[in-house]
Write a protein that holds these residues in place. Structure first.
Motif, PDB file in Angstrom:
ATOM      1  N   MET A 214       9.378   6.234   8.113  1.00  0.00           N
ATOM      2  CA  MET A 214       8.954   6.965   6.926  1.00  0.00           C
ATOM      3  C   MET A 214       7.638   7.663   7.226  1.00  0.00           C
ATOM      4  O   MET A 214       6.736   7.095   7.833  1.00  0.00           O
ATOM      5  N   SER A 215       7.539   8.895   6.748  1.00  0.00           N
ATOM      6  CA  SER A 215       6.352   9.705   6.981  1.00  0.00           C
ATOM      7  C   SER A 215       5.755  10.122   5.644  1.00  0.00           C
ATOM      8  O   SER A 215       6.471  10.598   4.762  1.00  0.00           O
ATOM      9  N   VAL A 216       4.452   9.906   5.496  1.00  0.00           N
ATOM     10  CA  VAL A 216       3.725  10.270   4.281  1.00  0.00           C
ATOM     11  C   VAL A 216       2.641  11.261   4.681  1.00  0.00           C
ATOM     12  O   VAL A 216       1.842  10.985   5.573  1.00  0.00           O
ATOM     13  N   ARG A 217       2.614  12.423   4.020  1.00  0.00           N
ATOM     14  CA  ARG A 217       1.648  13.453   4.350  1.00  0.00           C
ATOM     15  C   ARG A 217       1.011  14.013   3.079  1.00  0.00           C
ATOM     16  O   ARG A 217       1.697  14.621   2.246  1.00  0.00           O
ATOM     17  N   GLY A 218      -0.296  13.791   2.921  1.00  0.00           N
ATOM     18  CA  GLY A 218      -1.028  14.373   1.806  1.00  0.00           C
ATOM     19  C   GLY A 218      -0.553  13.900   0.440  1.00  0.00           C
ATOM     20  O   GLY A 218      -0.684  14.629  -0.548  1.00  0.00           O
ATOM     21  N   LEU A 219      -0.021  12.699   0.357  1.00  0.00           N
ATOM     22  CA  LEU A 219       0.502  12.172  -0.908  1.00  0.00           C
ATOM     23  C   LEU A 219      -0.662  11.885  -1.856  1.00  0.00           C
ATOM     24  O   LEU A 219      -1.615  11.187  -1.495  1.00  0.00           O
ATOM     25  N   ARG A 220      -0.576  12.411  -3.080  1.00  0.00           N
ATOM     26  CA  ARG A 220      -1.699  12.241  -3.995  1.00  0.00           C
ATOM     27  C   ARG A 220      -1.257  12.489  -5.434  1.00  0.00           C
ATOM     28  O   ARG A 220      -0.235  13.122  -5.694  1.00  0.00           O
ATOM     29  N   ASN A 221      -2.078  12.000  -6.355  1.00  0.00           N
ATOM     30  CA  ASN A 221      -1.998  12.389  -7.762  1.00  0.00           C
ATOM     31  C   ASN A 221      -3.428  12.464  -8.284  1.00  0.00           C
ATOM     32  O   ASN A 221      -4.377  12.447  -7.491  1.00  0.00           O
ATOM     33  N   ALA A 222      -3.593  12.509  -9.578  1.00  0.00           N
ATOM     34  CA  ALA A 222      -4.933  12.671 -10.135  1.00  0.00           C
ATOM     35  C   ALA A 222      -5.810  11.444  -9.915  1.00  0.00           C
ATOM     36  O   ALA A 222      -7.035  11.530 -10.022  1.00  0.00           O
ATOM     37  N   HIS A 223      -5.204  10.306  -9.609  1.00  0.00           N
ATOM     38  CA  HIS A 223      -5.947   9.048  -9.513  1.00  0.00           C
ATOM     39  C   HIS A 223      -6.106   8.509  -8.096  1.00  0.00           C
ATOM     40  O   HIS A 223      -6.957   7.650  -7.865  1.00  0.00           O
ATOM     41  N   ALA A 224      -5.303   8.969  -7.164  1.00  0.00           N
ATOM     42  CA  ALA A 224      -5.322   8.377  -5.828  1.00  0.00           C
ATOM     43  C   ALA A 224      -4.877   9.381  -4.779  1.00  0.00           C
ATOM     44  O   ALA A 224      -4.127  10.315  -5.062  1.00  0.00           O
ATOM     45  N   GLY A 225      -5.359   9.158  -3.546  1.00  0.00           N
ATOM     46  CA  GLY A 225      -4.970   9.980  -2.421  1.00  0.00           C
ATOM     47  C   GLY A 225      -6.043  11.012  -2.089  1.00  0.00           C
ATOM     48  O   GLY A 225      -7.102  11.029  -2.703  1.00  0.00           O
ATOM     49  N   PRO A 226      -5.754  11.838  -1.102  1.00  0.00           N
ATOM     50  CA  PRO A 226      -4.473  11.965  -0.399  1.00  0.00           C
ATOM     51  C   PRO A 226      -4.277  10.873   0.651  1.00  0.00           C
ATOM     52  O   PRO A 226      -5.228  10.387   1.239  1.00  0.00           O
ATOM     53  N   PHE A 227      -3.004  10.523   0.845  1.00  0.00           N
ATOM     54  CA  PHE A 227      -2.626   9.506   1.821  1.00  0.00           C
ATOM     55  C   PHE A 227      -1.762  10.139   2.903  1.00  0.00           C
ATOM     56  O   PHE A 227      -0.822  10.874   2.594  1.00  0.00           O
ATOM     57  N   THR A 228      -2.068   9.822   4.146  1.00  0.00           N
ATOM     58  CA  THR A 228      -1.250  10.236   5.279  1.00  0.00           C
ATOM     59  C   THR A 228      -1.063   9.027   6.174  1.00  0.00           C
ATOM     60  O   THR A 228      -2.043   8.417   6.612  1.00  0.00           O
TER      61      THR A 228
END
Length: 197
Positions: free
Chosen positions: A1-15
């Motif tokens: 699984m690959s996560v790139r720039g995952l974010r919302n108003a409360h958390a992230g970005p996650f890669t």
């Protein structure tokens, strides 16, 4: 699984990457955003960025298919019925998982509200694994378990990992993290702050 720039108003970005057969342990203080991260990966909370499994983006897959392949198990599992057999079948696969997790077969006929918190946690894991996920997102799956039962859960997860399951495990238990982690991230205020291999 690959996560790139995952974010919302409360958390992230996650890669981050979590290859099949590996476990990413995410640690951090309560309220740091660990559960929010899992819920975004599972496509349960609104988000921006990319999450992909085997090269297929979450956005390119119907939500119910994604959530079957990338399965989120919250710390407090939900139950739509008080009858256990409305959630799982009484079959060989179910009984084998019950045995691996130290659950007696009588839980199949015990109302959910009469099960202990630890029994409900393990039963939720059984229910999830019977769906055959590729990625398991676990939010404190052993928080209500004693050490011996925790080791049973970990042994099953290690076996599934060896068969190619990818795991993302949120845990406050440092010893569990040491036993399970192939990769680690530490989270503070909705961000990864440390990256240990």
């Amino acid at each position: 699984m690959s996560v790139r720039g995952l974010r919302n108003a409360h958390a992230g970005p996650f890669t981050v990457d979590v290859p099949r057969g590996e476990c990413l342990v995410v640690a951090g203080m309560s309220g740091a955003g660990k559960s929010v991260l899992l819920r975004m990966i599972a496509d349960l909370d609104p988000h921006q960025g990319l999450v992909a499994l085997d090269g297929v983006a979450c956005a390119d897959m119907p939500a119910h298919q994604w959530r079957r392949r990338v399965l989120y198990l919250p710390a407090e599992p939900g139950w739509w019925s008080d009858i256990v057999l409305d959630h799982v079948s009484d079959d060989t696969a179910t009984r084998a998982l019950l045995d691996r997790l130290g659950l007696r077969e009588s839980v199949l006929r015990t109302p959910v509200h009469r099960l202990s918190t630890g029994e409900r946690q393990r039963l939720a894991l059984v229910r999830g694994l019977l769906r055959g996920p590729c990625v398991l997102l676990l939010d404190e799956p052993c928080s209500a378990l004693d050490d011996a039962t925790t080791r049973k859960v970990e042994a099953l997860l290690r076996d599934l990992k060896a068969q190619g399951l990818a795991l993302v495990l949120v845990s406050h238990d440092q010893a569990q993290a040491d036993r399970m982690a192939d990769r680690r991230r530490y989270m503070t205020s909705g961000r990864f702050t440390e990256d240990a291999a």
